[in-house]
Design a protein around this motif. Structure first.
Motif, mmCIF file in Angstrom:
data_model
loop_
_atom_site.group_PDB
_atom_site.id
_atom_site.type_symbol
_atom_site.label_atom_id
_atom_site.label_comp_id
_atom_site.label_asym_id
_atom_site.label_seq_id
_atom_site.Cartn_x
_atom_site.Cartn_y
_atom_site.Cartn_z
ATOM 1 N N THR A 71 6.451 11.529 3.745
ATOM 2 C CA THR A 71 6.073 10.582 2.695
ATOM 3 C C THR A 71 6.146 11.227 1.318
ATOM 4 O O THR A 71 6.027 12.453 1.182
ATOM 5 N N LEU A 72 6.318 10.386 0.314
ATOM 6 C CA LEU A 72 6.252 10.808 -1.078
ATOM 7 C C LEU A 72 5.143 10.025 -1.764
ATOM 8 O O LEU A 72 5.112 8.785 -1.684
ATOM 9 N N ALA A 73 4.247 10.729 -2.428
ATOM 10 C CA ALA A 73 3.151 10.068 -3.142
ATOM 11 C C ALA A 73 3.714 9.144 -4.217
ATOM 12 O O ALA A 73 4.596 9.532 -4.987
ATOM 13 N N GLY A 74 3.202 7.914 -4.259
ATOM 14 C CA GLY A 74 3.628 6.983 -5.282
ATOM 15 C C GLY A 74 4.932 6.272 -4.983
ATOM 16 O O GLY A 74 5.364 5.431 -5.779
ATOM 17 N N GLU A 75 5.571 6.587 -3.842
ATOM 18 C CA GLU A 75 6.863 5.969 -3.529
ATOM 19 C C GLU A 75 6.921 5.362 -2.134
ATOM 20 O O GLU A 75 7.380 4.233 -1.957
ATOM 21 N N THR A 76 6.471 6.086 -1.125
ATOM 22 C CA THR A 76 6.596 5.615 0.258
ATOM 23 C C THR A 76 5.616 4.483 0.525
ATOM 24 O O THR A 76 4.419 4.603 0.267
ATOM 25 N N VAL A 77 6.109 3.367 1.062
ATOM 26 C CA VAL A 77 5.258 2.228 1.416
ATOM 27 C C VAL A 77 4.620 2.491 2.777
ATOM 28 O O VAL A 77 5.314 2.647 3.777
ATOM 29 N N LEU A 78 3.285 2.552 2.810
ATOM 30 C CA LEU A 78 2.553 2.762 4.066
ATOM 31 C C LEU A 78 2.324 1.452 4.821
ATOM 32 O O LEU A 78 2.342 1.425 6.049
ATOM 33 N N ALA A 79 2.084 0.372 4.086
ATOM 34 C CA ALA A 79 1.765 -0.910 4.714
ATOM 35 C C ALA A 79 1.930 -2.026 3.693
ATOM 36 O O ALA A 79 2.105 -1.781 2.495
ATOM 37 N N ASP A 80 1.873 -3.264 4.202
ATOM 38 C CA ASP A 80 2.018 -4.439 3.354
ATOM 39 C C ASP A 80 0.895 -5.414 3.705
ATOM 40 O O ASP A 80 0.805 -5.897 4.833
ATOM 41 N N ILE A 133 0.875 -1.170 0.000
ATOM 42 C CA ILE A 133 0.000 0.000 0.000
ATOM 43 C C ILE A 133 0.912 1.219 0.000
ATOM 44 O O ILE A 133 1.703 1.421 0.929
ATOM 45 N N ILE A 134 0.800 2.028 -1.044
ATOM 46 C CA ILE A 134 1.707 3.153 -1.264
ATOM 47 C C ILE A 134 1.037 4.457 -0.843
ATOM 48 O O ILE A 134 -0.175 4.627 -0.999
ATOM 49 N N SER A 135 1.823 5.366 -0.341
ATOM 50 C CA SER A 135 1.263 6.655 0.078
ATOM 51 C C SER A 135 0.631 7.379 -1.108
ATOM 52 O O SER A 135 1.258 7.522 -2.161
ATOM 53 N N PRO A 136 -0.603 7.852 -0.958
ATOM 54 C CA PRO A 136 -1.252 8.598 -2.036
ATOM 55 C C PRO A 136 -0.859 10.077 -2.065
ATOM 56 O O PRO A 136 -1.244 10.794 -2.983
#
Length: 240
Positions: A218-227, A75-78
């Protein structure tokens, strides 16, 4: 003579400055430019103030490319910004996914962040719900209830539903929708933007722990928020 970039580092610096501008920004940039010209007719200092504001407007609507991790289940940061708060709360009622508390990761965007928002997972956008509201500071908890917002629900190919919400803030006055119900999005693909300061909330499914901490950038489209497939416990952060 053509200008030669002295090194790869110089090319990277130019790429960071000359980033694409989102098409939604050009009307505002034109308005700022016209106002600047008018300011110059009144007084030179006012004109230079207008120049600064126009440059800021260009900067606000920048839309840089991002490298999105492609592993299934991430799940990637929006949104670009800071993880302001992680807490258990009921999801937006307008999405119809129940009222059981879910882990909500709130990313706050200030007026200097990139405001183009990106899909947190790959899948189908199955439902969106727009809610008219007020314009409290997006950093306040009541903003998730009272502010203008657009709630979205995506479903992955494995049937997992991910809810996320764009929330307008104190300065923001318009949520721009770029994707409609039924469209299929890739993780990291652009789905909308919010003008001039705001917040995006992501609701994690039951049993999924966040891999970011409060205060983390966070960076949108790059930072992983969760798995979705991860077993790691929620992370703790420490300021150093």
């Amino acid at each position: 003579m053509p200008i030669r970039v002295p090194s790869l580092l110089g090319a990277k610096v130019i790429d960071r400055i000359l980033v694409p501008i989102h098409r939604a920004g050009w009307p505002f940039i034109a308005i700022f430019a016209v106002i600047t010209l008018f300011f110059f007719t009144l007084a030179t200092p006012l004109g230079w103030l207008g120049v600064l504001l126009t440059v800021w407007c260009v900067y606000f609507f920048r839309d840089p490319a991002r490298v999105t991790p492609q592993r299934k289940g991430l799940i990637i940061s929006p949104a670009d910004g800071v993880v302001q708060r992680i807490q258990k709360v009921p999801p937006p009622p307008e999405l119809g996914i129940g009222d059981a508390p879910m882990t909500r990761v709130s990313v706050f965007m200030n007026v200097f962040n990139v405001h183009v928002n990106r899909a947190p997972v790959e899948g189908e956008l199955v439902r969106t719900a727009y809610h008219e509201g007020k314009f409290f500071n997006a950093s306040l908890d009541k903003a998730s209830i009272h502010n203008e917002r657009l709630s979205l629900l995506m479903r992955t190919d494995d049937g997992v539903e991910i809810a996320f919400v764009q929330i307008a803030g104190l300065v923001a006055r318009r949520i721009v929708r770029l994707a409609q119900d039924g469209v299929r999005l890739k993780a990291g693909e652009r789905f909308g933007l919010i003008r001039f300061g705001s917040r995006v909330d992501v609701y994690l499914p039951e049993g999924v722990e966040p891999l970011v901490c409060e205060g983390q950038v966070t960076l949108a489209g790059e930072t992983v928020l969760a798995d979705l497939a991860g077993t790691e416990p929620a992370r703790l952060g420490e300021v150093r």
